[in-house]
Design a protein around this motif. Structure first.
Motif, short mmCIF file in Angstrom:
data_model
loop_
_atom_site.label_atom_id
_atom_site.label_comp_id
_atom_site.label_asym_id
_atom_site.label_seq_id
_atom_site.Cartn_x
_atom_site.Cartn_y
_atom_site.Cartn_z
N GLY A 227 3.44 -7.55 -14.57
CA GLY A 227 3.82 -8.55 -15.42
C GLY A 227 2.95 -9.70 -15.01
O GLY A 227 3.42 -10.72 -15.89
N ARG A 228 2.08 -9.94 -14.25
CA ARG A 228 1.56 -11.04 -13.99
C ARG A 228 -0.19 -10.87 -13.98
O ARG A 228 -0.52 -10.08 -13.47
N GLU A 229 -0.82 -11.95 -14.35
CA GLU A 229 -2.29 -11.77 -14.49
C GLU A 229 -2.56 -12.32 -13.09
O GLU A 229 -1.89 -12.87 -12.35
N GLY A 230 -3.98 -11.85 -12.62
CA GLY A 230 -4.53 -12.33 -11.49
C GLY A 230 -4.09 -11.64 -10.26
O GLY A 230 -4.52 -11.76 -9.03
N GLN A 231 -3.40 -10.48 -10.44
CA GLN A 231 -2.77 -9.69 -9.16
C GLN A 231 -3.55 -8.43 -8.87
O GLN A 231 -3.20 -7.52 -7.95
N GLY A 232 -4.58 -8.27 -9.78
CA GLY A 232 -5.11 -6.79 -9.95
C GLY A 232 -6.06 -6.48 -8.70
O GLY A 232 -5.82 -5.34 -8.11
N PHE A 233 -6.82 -7.41 -8.18
CA PHE A 233 -7.50 -7.02 -7.22
C PHE A 233 -6.68 -6.69 -5.65
O PHE A 233 -7.18 -5.98 -4.99
N ARG A 234 -5.67 -7.60 -5.84
CA ARG A 234 -4.74 -7.51 -4.69
C ARG A 234 -3.99 -5.81 -4.57
O ARG A 234 -3.89 -5.15 -3.62
N THR A 235 -3.56 -5.45 -5.74
CA THR A 235 -2.85 -4.27 -5.96
C THR A 235 -4.20 -3.15 -5.71
O THR A 235 -3.72 -2.36 -5.02
N ALA A 236 -5.29 -3.21 -6.01
CA ALA A 236 -6.47 -2.53 -5.86
C ALA A 236 -6.52 -2.25 -4.17
O ALA A 236 -6.72 -1.12 -3.87
N MET A 237 -6.50 -3.27 -3.57
CA MET A 237 -6.76 -3.30 -2.18
C MET A 237 -5.78 -2.40 -1.55
O MET A 237 -5.85 -1.85 -0.39
N LYS A 238 -4.54 -2.98 -1.85
CA LYS A 238 -3.27 -1.95 -1.34
C LYS A 238 -3.43 -0.63 -1.59
O LYS A 238 -3.03 0.28 -0.75
N VAL A 239 -3.78 -0.25 -2.62
CA VAL A 239 -3.85 1.07 -3.30
C VAL A 239 -4.92 1.75 -2.45
O VAL A 239 -4.78 2.99 -1.92
N LEU A 240 -6.20 1.09 -2.05
CA LEU A 240 -7.05 1.71 -1.44
C LEU A 240 -6.94 1.66 -0.03
O LEU A 240 -7.57 2.72 0.91
N GLU A 241 -6.13 0.97 0.50
CA GLU A 241 -5.67 1.19 2.26
C GLU A 241 -5.13 2.19 2.31
O GLU A 241 -5.50 3.19 3.46
N LYS A 242 -3.95 2.78 1.49
CA LYS A 242 -3.48 4.00 1.51
C LYS A 242 -4.29 5.34 1.23
O LYS A 242 -4.43 6.12 1.95
N GLY A 243 -5.14 5.03 0.40
CA GLY A 243 -6.03 5.88 -0.24
C GLY A 243 -7.06 6.38 1.05
O GLY A 243 -7.39 7.47 1.15
N ARG A 244 -7.35 5.30 2.04
CA ARG A 244 -8.31 5.51 2.98
C ARG A 244 -7.66 6.53 4.23
O ARG A 244 -8.50 7.31 4.68
N ILE A 245 -6.28 6.32 4.31
CA ILE A 245 -5.78 7.26 5.09
C ILE A 245 -5.78 8.65 4.68
O ILE A 245 -5.74 9.72 5.31
N HIS A 246 -5.36 8.76 3.00
CA HIS A 246 -5.45 9.87 2.57
C HIS A 246 -6.89 10.69 2.58
O HIS A 246 -6.84 11.99 2.95
N ILE A 247 -8.03 9.98 2.52
CA ILE A 247 -9.29 10.60 2.43
C ILE A 247 -9.49 11.21 4.07
O ILE A 247 -10.19 12.10 4.44
N ALA A 248 -9.04 10.15 4.89
CA ALA A 248 -9.03 10.80 6.18
C ALA A 248 -8.56 12.06 6.43
O ALA A 248 -9.06 12.93 7.21
N ALA A 249 -7.11 12.22 5.98
CA ALA A 249 -6.51 13.40 6.20
C ALA A 249 -7.25 14.50 5.61
O ALA A 249 -7.32 15.76 5.96
N VAL A 250 -7.79 14.45 4.26
CA VAL A 250 -8.67 15.21 3.53
C VAL A 250 -9.83 15.69 4.54
O VAL A 250 -10.23 16.92 4.45
N ALA A 251 -10.47 14.65 4.98
CA ALA A 251 -11.69 15.09 5.81
C ALA A 251 -11.30 16.00 6.98
O ALA A 251 -11.93 17.08 7.52
N VAL A 252 -10.00 15.79 7.47
CA VAL A 252 -9.66 16.50 8.71
C VAL A 252 -9.40 18.02 8.22
O VAL A 252 -9.81 18.97 9.00
#
Length: 385
Positions: A227-252
């Motif tokens: 419900g707030r503008e200007g927060q999208g990049f922060r949201t994306a970075m939070k998502v990608l941080e978790k996603g990096r652990i996810h992709i590391a597990a895929v690689a394993v």
């Protein structure tokens, strides 16, 4: 953080059996047809795989990051196209809503993502904005109770099958940096959305990407995440941080399958009257691969546990993603070498994995972007992880 070892073991047993009995026998068909069979997708829904990371109150399994990583170790010992079917629902497609969405947004969208009724897609990358995500040009301008979206997104995973997009767009054209970006939930059926032709890729057949074009697409203001503008990049970075652990597990998981196949071949193939596994130079390749696999798995689990503990994992997540994906590439390369001429032949499957795993070092942040993230975080925090 493993909350109930018995329940997790039962889930892992089910996933291992599913991989062994359903997915591995279908690998050649997926490579040949560039499609994951619909009945396998339905089986994934029945197993609850679309909702691994979505809380139980929204219909998912609510796994911790460590539990999710262990499931991925098992699920990814086969063609990565199968994981790709569920990957955006489990990760980047749903997590923005889960992390920063309003209660109403979570109630309306997460149950359908957890069940697999909807396929999620994460629309961030653009023709002129890849690693430099803050420079994206797609706009979302307020018009009464809606935002009007215009722009193009590129290499969007699962876009041809998406029921919804987590979209990053610029709501403040005057702010050319990260502060002008907002995140939206966009129904894929909304008029004005068009799709480019499916991308032809080096590998990962059965996992589909394409361009997505937004032409005066009207998105309800209620779909602005949080419900707030200007927060999208922060949201994306939070998502990608978790996603990096996810992709590391895929690689394993992929590296384990590749190394297991290489070892089996080396033990069976005979040259000069003995198995090639008895030759010391082949043993060196096997040993190096085993050590790197062990290191990658350990790093991934440690990063997952730290995230489960609520600790900052910027360094650990990027380190795990960087090391595990690079190690997987080296293990695939050695596997081709161990098999020799057979490693170059399609019938043995190793050349397919060799092509498939090359993408891991590119998406969710290239290896070079991970290096920058790690070094900047070290300098900022004044610490060595």
């Amino acid at each position: 953080m493993i909350r109930d070892p018995q329940i997790l073991d039962a889930l892992l047993d089910s996933v291992n059996r599913f991989v062994r009995e359903r997915l591995v026998p279908a690998e050649d068909a997926v490579e040949r047809t560039d499609q994951v069979p619909a009945e396998i997708v339905q089986d994934m829904r029945a197993l609850g795989l679309f909702g691994l990371s979505i809380p139980e109150q929204h219909g998912g399994l609510g796994l911790t990051m460590e539990e999710e990583a262990r499931v991925l170790f098992a699920l990814c010992q086969t063609s990565p196209a199968f994981r790709s079917v569920i990957g955006t629902n489990v990760g980047i497609g749903s997590q923005g809503i889960l992390i920063d969405g309003t209660p109403e947004q979570q109630r309306d969208w997460l149950p359908r993502l957890a069940s697999g009724e909807l396929i999620a897609s994460f629309a961030l990358t653009e023709p002129e904005a890849g690693s430099d995500a803050a420079s994206l040009r797609t706009t979302a301008l307020r018009d009464g109770d809606h935002y009007v979206v215009n722009g193009s997104k590129r290499y969007i995973t699962n876009a041809p099958h998406a029921g919804m997009f987590t979209l990053m767009a610029r709501t403040d054209p005057q702010d050319k940096g990260a502060g002008g970006i907002s995140a939206f939930i966009v129904d894929a059926r909304t008029p004005g959305i068009r799709f480019g032709k499916p991308d032809r890729k080096m590998g990962q057949r059965g996992a589909h990407t394409c361009d997505v074009i937004f032409d005066d697409v009207r998105v309800p203001a209620a779909n602005l995440i949080g419900g707030r503008e200007g927060q999208g990049f922060r949201t994306a970075m939070k998502v990608l941080e978790k996603g990096r652990i996810h992709i590391a597990a895929v690689a394993v998981g992929l590296a384990r399958r590749i190394l297991r196949d290489a070892l089996a071949y080396a033990m069976d193939r005979r040259q000069f009257g003995q198995p090639v596994a008895d030759f010391q130079l082949v043993q060196a390749m096997l040993a190096d691969s085993q050590a790197e696999l062990f290191a990658a798995e350990s790093m991934t689990l440690e990063a997952a546990r730290r995230r489960d503990d609520g600790r900052s994992v910027a360094i650990e997540a990027s380190s795990a993603k960087m090391f595990a994906t690079e190690a997987c590439g080296r293990i695939a390369d050695r596997a081709v070498q161990i098999l020799g001429g057979a490693g170059y032949m399609a019938e043995y499957g190793i050349e397919r994995f060799y092509r498939d795993v090359r993408l891991l070092r590119l998406y969710e942040g290239t290896t070079q972007i991970q290096q920058i993230i790690i070094a900047r975080a070290m300098a900022r925090d004044g610490r060595v992880a």
